[in-house]
Scaffold this motif. Structure first.
Motif, PDB file in Angstrom:
ATOM      1  N   SER A 134       1.267   4.307  -2.857  1.00 29.42           N
ATOM      2  CA  SER A 134       1.244   5.748  -2.587  1.00 29.42           C
ATOM      3  C   SER A 134       2.451   6.438  -3.209  1.00 29.42           C
ATOM      4  O   SER A 134       2.329   7.525  -3.788  1.00 29.42           O
ATOM      5  CB  SER A 134       1.218   6.000  -1.075  1.00 29.42           C
ATOM      6  OG  SER A 134       0.034   5.486  -0.488  1.00 29.42           O
ATOM      7  N   ARG A 145      -5.327   6.672   2.153  1.00 32.25           N
ATOM      8  CA  ARG A 145      -6.068   5.611   2.840  1.00 32.25           C
ATOM      9  C   ARG A 145      -7.417   6.112   3.342  1.00 32.25           C
ATOM     10  O   ARG A 145      -8.391   5.361   3.354  1.00 32.25           O
ATOM     11  CB  ARG A 145      -5.226   5.062   4.005  1.00 32.25           C
ATOM     12  CG  ARG A 145      -4.004   4.279   3.540  1.00 32.25           C
ATOM     13  CD  ARG A 145      -3.123   3.899   4.700  1.00 32.25           C
ATOM     14  NE  ARG A 145      -3.776   2.932   5.573  1.00 32.25           N
ATOM     15  CZ  ARG A 145      -3.358   2.644   6.797  1.00 32.25           C
ATOM     16  NH1 ARG A 145      -2.300   3.251   7.315  1.00 32.25           N
ATOM     17  NH2 ARG A 145      -4.005   1.743   7.523  1.00 32.25           N
ATOM     18  N   HIS A 187       0.237   9.041   1.935  1.00 32.52           N
ATOM     19  CA  HIS A 187      -0.201   7.675   2.203  1.00 32.52           C
ATOM     20  C   HIS A 187      -1.376   7.666   3.180  1.00 32.52           C
ATOM     21  O   HIS A 187      -2.392   6.999   2.944  1.00 32.52           O
ATOM     22  CB  HIS A 187       0.966   6.871   2.770  1.00 32.52           C
ATOM     23  CG  HIS A 187       0.632   5.453   3.097  1.00 32.52           C
ATOM     24  ND1 HIS A 187       0.185   4.547   2.152  1.00 32.52           N
ATOM     25  CD2 HIS A 187       0.659   4.758   4.270  1.00 32.52           C
ATOM     26  CE1 HIS A 187      -0.028   3.377   2.718  1.00 32.52           C
ATOM     27  NE2 HIS A 187       0.239   3.487   3.996  1.00 32.52           N
ATOM     28  N   SER A 192       0.827  -1.202   0.000  1.00 32.84           N
ATOM     29  CA  SER A 192       0.000   0.000   0.000  1.00 32.84           C
ATOM     30  C   SER A 192       0.863   1.254   0.000  1.00 32.84           C
ATOM     31  O   SER A 192       0.571   2.232  -0.702  1.00 32.84           O
ATOM     32  CB  SER A 192      -0.935  -0.007   1.205  1.00 32.84           C
ATOM     33  OG  SER A 192      -1.738   1.145   1.239  1.00 32.84           O
TER      34      SER A 192
END
Length: 315
Positions: free
Chosen positions: A26, A244, A240, A22
């Motif tokens: 980003s 999210r 990031h 993840s």
């Protein structure tokens, strides 16, 4: 370096489990896409190691992203670049419109609906549901998905890009009736049924609580004591964390949101902090981001000052 910056980076490093894939997504969307959407794996490792992601974890995560068709490899001698696939690029460009916008979209007061009207196997149904949630749709029961502003043709194109073309025959996209009157109680009720905004509001408030002290410090002390590397690391963690949140946010127009919605405060905070970090962090990328052939890709001018580029109200 500001204590608040150091504290945030240390908190990130001390997380029990960093979702490396993840985080890499980003970084690709924010730092690598504007420079051609490709990077030598060794360069990516050097960029992320200061966040205490070890080489093995980064290699494993990149391999999984390639397996999931976010990335592909191009070899140059004994080295290899990782390059965004066409579907991966589309996902990032769509995300950019949300991440770097300064205001929630305006609403034409027409709900977009996608109904499941045909038979879908369980696996296909879950894939369609996940793909629609990714694009901000809420669910009203098992067979009705709703969004206030999505472009339905683009939604269907996205489903095709996700490999779900065979499922389109079971779906019926349509517009609800256009209402030019004041917001109705039924609109508010629909929002409550389709999305859990309470939990999202708490998450936005927590984001503001973390990053507002950092912005306050930088407004007072400027960036005199912040290194290029730390500016890049904080920019990465900032985007990031914000990305999210947006993955959970349907990006409802302001007229459909509760009063004092903290999402807009978080958006403006992210924008202001990012713009302060951008020049220093770009100098860090100029030094460390390179391709397998040793060349250093320049930033595409089309991506410069993206927060202004995606600001529909020009503020």
């Amino acid at each position: 370096m500001s204590n608040s910056i150091q504290n945030r980076l240390d908190e990130f490093r001390q997380q029990r489990r960093v979702q490396a894939a993840s985080l890499i997504i980003s970084v690709f969307g924010d730092a690598i896409l504007p420079r051609g959407g490709r990077i030598w794996l060794g360069s990516l490792i050097r960029l992320l190691e200061p966040l205490e992601l070890n080489e093995r974890l980064i290699r494993t995560s990149v391999f999984r992203l390639a397996k999931d068709e976010w990335l592909r490899t191009e070899t140059h001698g004994r080295r290899a670049d990782y390059v965004l696939t066409s579907s991966g690029r589309r996902r990032f460009e769509e995300a950019s419109r949300h991440i770097y916008a300064s205001h929630a979209p305006l609403w034409d007061r027409r709900w977009r609906l996608i109904l499941v009207v045909g038979e879908l196997e369980t696996k296909a149904r879950e894939q369609v549901k996940r793909a629609l949630f990714w694009q901000g749709f809420g669910a009203l029961g098992a067979d009705c998905f709703v969004h206030p502003s999505a472009e339905l043709s683009s939604v269907l194109d996205a489903l095709i890009a996700e490999g779900l073309a065979d499922s389109l025959g079971a779906l019926l996209p349509l517009f609800a009736a256009d209402s030019r009157s004041a917001q109705s109680a039924s609109d508010s009720d629909l929002v409550r049924r389709a999305w859990d905004l309470g939990a999202l509001a708490e998450a936005y408030a927590a984001f503001v609580a973390v990053y507002q002290p950092i912005l306050t410090d930088l407004q007072r002390d400027n960036l005199d004591e912040v290194s290029e590397q730390d500016a890049f690391l904080l920019r990465t963690v900032l985007i990031h964390d914000y990305r999210r949140l947006l993955l959970r946010d349907p990006e409802l127009p302001e007229v459909l949101l509760p009063a004092d919605w903290p999402g807009q405060q978080a958006r403006l905070l992210c924008k202001e902090l990012y713009k302060r970090l951008e020049p220093l962090s770009n100098r860090h990328l100029d030094k460390l981001l390179c391709l397998a052939d040793g060349s250093v890709p320049a930033e595409d001018a089309a991506f410069a000052e993206r927060f202004s580029q995606y600001d529909p109200l020009g503020s």
